[in-house]
Design a protein around this motif. Structure first.
Motif, PDB file in Angstrom:
ATOM      1  N   ARG A   4      -5.515 -20.748  13.875  1.00 51.49           N
ATOM      2  CA  ARG A   4      -5.061 -19.341  15.117  1.00 51.49           C
ATOM      3  C   ARG A   4      -3.698 -19.239  15.170  1.00 51.49           C
ATOM      4  NH1 ARG A   4      -6.070 -22.916  18.846  1.00 51.49           N
ATOM      5  NH2 ARG A   4      -4.054 -23.024  19.241  1.00 51.49           N
ATOM      6  N   GLU A   5      -2.909 -19.992  14.637  1.00 54.12           N
ATOM      7  CA  GLU A   5      -1.142 -19.852  14.669  1.00 54.12           C
ATOM      8  C   GLU A   5      -1.267 -18.965  12.797  1.00 54.12           C
ATOM      9  OE1 GLU A   5       0.022 -23.702  14.002  1.00 54.12           O
ATOM     10  OE2 GLU A   5       0.050 -23.606  16.208  1.00 54.12           O
ATOM     11  N   ILE A   6      -1.972 -18.801  12.052  1.00 52.63           N
ATOM     12  CA  ILE A   6      -1.949 -18.620   9.833  1.00 52.63           C
ATOM     13  C   ILE A   6      -1.690 -16.848  11.118  1.00 52.63           C
ATOM     14  CG2 ILE A   6      -2.676 -17.987   8.704  1.00 52.63           C
ATOM     15  CD1 ILE A   6      -2.408 -20.982   8.282  1.00 52.63           C
ATOM     16  N   LYS A   7      -3.263 -16.930  11.762  1.00 50.14           N
ATOM     17  CA  LYS A   7      -3.972 -15.451  12.036  1.00 50.14           C
ATOM     18  C   LYS A   7      -3.232 -14.400  12.834  1.00 50.14           C
ATOM     19  CE  LYS A   7      -8.902 -16.385  10.988  1.00 50.14           C
ATOM     20  NZ  LYS A   7      -9.489 -16.308  11.614  1.00 50.14           N
ATOM     21  N   GLU A   8      -1.753 -15.476  13.418  1.00 52.52           N
ATOM     22  CA  GLU A   8      -1.023 -14.224  14.634  1.00 52.52           C
ATOM     23  C   GLU A   8       0.151 -13.587  13.848  1.00 52.52           C
ATOM     24  OE1 GLU A   8      -0.071 -16.808  17.315  1.00 52.52           O
ATOM     25  OE2 GLU A   8      -2.454 -16.769  18.612  1.00 52.52           O
ATOM     26  N   LEU A   9       0.562 -14.266  12.182  1.00 48.18           N
ATOM     27  CA  LEU A   9       1.744 -14.198  12.002  1.00 48.18           C
ATOM     28  C   LEU A   9       1.430 -13.113  10.498  1.00 48.18           C
ATOM     29  CD1 LEU A   9       2.190 -17.511   9.496  1.00 48.18           C
ATOM     30  CD2 LEU A   9       3.596 -16.225  11.943  1.00 48.18           C
ATOM     31  N   SER A  10       2.591 -12.241  10.131  1.00 44.23           N
ATOM     32  CA  SER A  10       2.372 -10.704  10.203  1.00 44.23           C
ATOM     33  C   SER A  10       2.476 -11.213   8.211  1.00 44.23           C
ATOM     34  CB  SER A  10       3.677 -10.071  10.230  1.00 44.23           C
ATOM     35  OG  SER A  10       5.042 -10.767   9.577  1.00 44.23           O
ATOM     36  N   VAL A  11       1.842 -10.103   7.993  1.00 44.36           N
ATOM     37  CA  VAL A  11       1.644 -10.262   6.139  1.00 44.36           C
ATOM     38  C   VAL A  11       3.392 -11.128   5.318  1.00 44.36           C
ATOM     39  CG1 VAL A  11       1.172  -9.483   3.766  1.00 44.36           C
ATOM     40  CG2 VAL A  11       0.159  -8.217   5.442  1.00 44.36           C
ATOM     41  N   GLU A  56      -5.727 -17.075   3.880  1.00 41.98           N
ATOM     42  CA  GLU A  56      -5.591 -15.209   5.617  1.00 41.98           C
ATOM     43  C   GLU A  56      -5.199 -14.147   4.884  1.00 41.98           C
ATOM     44  OE1 GLU A  56      -5.664 -13.764   8.728  1.00 41.98           O
ATOM     45  OE2 GLU A  56      -6.978 -15.357   8.218  1.00 41.98           O
ATOM     46  N   LEU A  57      -3.992 -14.486   3.654  1.00 42.33           N
ATOM     47  CA  LEU A  57      -3.600 -13.375   2.836  1.00 42.33           C
ATOM     48  C   LEU A  57      -4.729 -12.220   1.888  1.00 42.33           C
ATOM     49  CD1 LEU A  57      -0.255 -13.924   1.391  1.00 42.33           C
ATOM     50  CD2 LEU A  57      -0.935 -12.800   3.035  1.00 42.33           C
ATOM     51  N   LYS A  58      -5.431 -12.911   1.424  1.00 47.06           N
ATOM     52  CA  LYS A  58      -6.072 -12.030   0.866  1.00 47.06           C
ATOM     53  C   LYS A  58      -7.594 -11.927   1.616  1.00 47.06           C
ATOM     54  CE  LYS A  58      -7.798 -12.850  -3.223  1.00 47.06           C
ATOM     55  NZ  LYS A  58      -7.401 -11.279  -4.699  1.00 47.06           N
ATOM     56  N   LEU A  59      -8.290 -12.602   3.140  1.00 42.68           N
ATOM     57  CA  LEU A  59      -9.004 -11.590   3.576  1.00 42.68           C
ATOM     58  C   LEU A  59      -7.940 -10.267   3.941  1.00 42.68           C
ATOM     59  CD1 LEU A  59     -10.084 -14.776   5.988  1.00 42.68           C
ATOM     60  CD2 LEU A  59     -11.300 -13.198   4.603  1.00 42.68           C
ATOM     61  N   ARG A  60      -6.930 -10.490   4.306  1.00 45.80           N
ATOM     62  CA  ARG A  60      -6.324  -9.365   4.717  1.00 45.80           C
ATOM     63  C   ARG A  60      -6.010  -8.128   3.991  1.00 45.80           C
ATOM     64  NH1 ARG A  60      -1.558 -11.780   9.332  1.00 45.80           N
ATOM     65  NH2 ARG A  60      -2.738 -12.165  10.270  1.00 45.80           N
ATOM     66  N   GLU A  61      -5.809  -8.642   2.815  1.00 44.10           N
ATOM     67  CA  GLU A  61      -5.739  -7.557   1.626  1.00 44.10           C
ATOM     68  C   GLU A  61      -7.054  -6.743   1.097  1.00 44.10           C
ATOM     69  OE1 GLU A  61      -6.190  -8.584  -3.243  1.00 44.10           O
ATOM     70  OE2 GLU A  61      -3.820  -8.763  -1.975  1.00 44.10           O
ATOM     71  N   ASN A  62      -7.877  -7.538   1.355  1.00 47.90           N
ATOM     72  CA  ASN A  62      -9.511  -7.090   1.068  1.00 47.90           C
ATOM     73  C   ASN A  62     -10.062  -6.316   2.345  1.00 47.90           C
ATOM     74  OD1 ASN A  62     -10.034  -8.050  -1.154  1.00 47.90           O
ATOM     75  ND2 ASN A  62     -11.138  -9.862   0.075  1.00 47.90           N
ATOM     76  N   LYS A  63      -9.045  -6.668   3.192  1.00 45.49           N
ATOM     77  CA  LYS A  63      -9.439  -5.790   4.698  1.00 45.49           C
ATOM     78  C   LYS A  63      -9.158  -4.238   4.732  1.00 45.49           C
ATOM     79  CE  LYS A  63     -10.035  -7.134   8.816  1.00 45.49           C
ATOM     80  NZ  LYS A  63      -9.691  -8.645  10.086  1.00 45.49           N
ATOM     81  N   GLN A  64      -7.671  -4.033   4.198  1.00 44.69           N
ATOM     82  CA  GLN A  64      -7.661  -2.712   3.819  1.00 44.69           C
ATOM     83  C   GLN A  64      -7.653  -1.501   3.042  1.00 44.69           C
ATOM     84  OE1 GLN A  64      -3.421  -3.449   2.802  1.00 44.69           O
ATOM     85  NE2 GLN A  64      -2.433  -4.196   4.942  1.00 44.69           N
TER      86      GLN A  64
END
Length: 64
Positions: A4-11, A56-64
């Motif tokens: 949960r804390e990781i998801k709140e951080l920026s890239v 989490e970084l990979k998920l955000r990268e794939n989301k864009q």
């Protein structure tokens, strides 16, 4: 650090955290090679933390 804390951080913060954790892991491995750590489970915990942040970084990268 919880997921949960990781998801709140920026890239940028995630990338900094990943670099920091990798440095900690390499230092722990080196120290453990020289003389056994009091708690060798620290190595496993840091590895898991790296995996959580990288995921989490990979998920955000794939989301864009």
């Amino acid at each position: 650090m919880k997921t949960r804390e990781i998801k709140e951080l920026s890239v940028k913060e995630l990338q900094e955290r990943l670099d920091n954790d990798k440095a900690i892991l390499s230092r722990l491995k080196l120290n453990h090679t020289i003389s056994p750590l009091d708690n060798p489970m620290q190595i496993r915990d840091v590895r898991k933390q790296i995996a959580r942040v990288a995921t989490e970084l990979k998920l955000r990268e794939n989301k864009q």
